[in-house]
Design an enzyme around this catalytic site. Structure first.
Site: not given
Length: 166
Positions: A58, A65, A72, A120, A123
């Site tokens: 990002a 985050h 994660d 992901e 995540h």
């Protein structure tokens, strides 16, 4: 809404449940500052190029985050964050159970065109238990859930307005 404050008790509950089911999880990354996100993004940009960086990291200022909504996760004793995690015991457990604790796997496999990010499995994003359950059961990424939820709200408001107007 989907910006429910991350409840540490839900994180602890998820890790305890995983441990009870003999799945050893660890967190690799939680909250990140703007500067940390900028470092990660520019490193990926230099090593993999702009397009790849944009599909994997990002932009600083837009990371979940940084909002404190994401973390994660990995198997304990491993900090590997790659798609192979999804095939591990821990990755499968997260995929099947994170919703019970208010988390969704934010960037699911096969939904890259919708989310704008590569798969992901590590995540997870906190959305609260009710939304996590609804999103998990829908089988769609958060973007689709939110847009269809919004449409339902709009339809309700239109119906209400039409009933009030002469």
């Amino acid at each position: 809404g989907l910006a429910a404050a991350l409840d540490e008790r839900d994180v602890e509950e998820m890790f305890a449940a995983a441990k009870a089911e003999k799945v050893a999880l660890s967190t690799v990354s939680g909250y990140r500052s703007y500067t940390k996100q900028e470092t990660i993004y520019s490193r990926k940009q230099k090593t993999a190029g702009q397009d790849t960086a944009d599909s994997l990291v990002a932009l600083p200022g837009s990371s979940e985050h940084q909002m404190g909504m994401a973390m994660d996760v990995a198997q304990r004793s491993s900090s590997q964050l790659n798609s192979g995690f999804g095939k591990t015991k821990a990755g499968k457990w997260i995929s099947e159970n994170a919703w019970r604790f208010g988390f969704i796997v934010r960037y699911p496999e096969g939904k890259e065109q919708i989310t704008g990010y590569a798969y992901e499995p590590w995540h997870v994003r906190y959305v609260g238990k009710a939304y996590a359950k609804a999103i998990f059961e829908s089988g769609e990424p958060m973007e689709i859930y939110v847009s269809s939820h919004r449409l339902a709200v709009y339809e309700f408001l239109i119906k209400q307005t039409n009933e009030v107007l002469p």
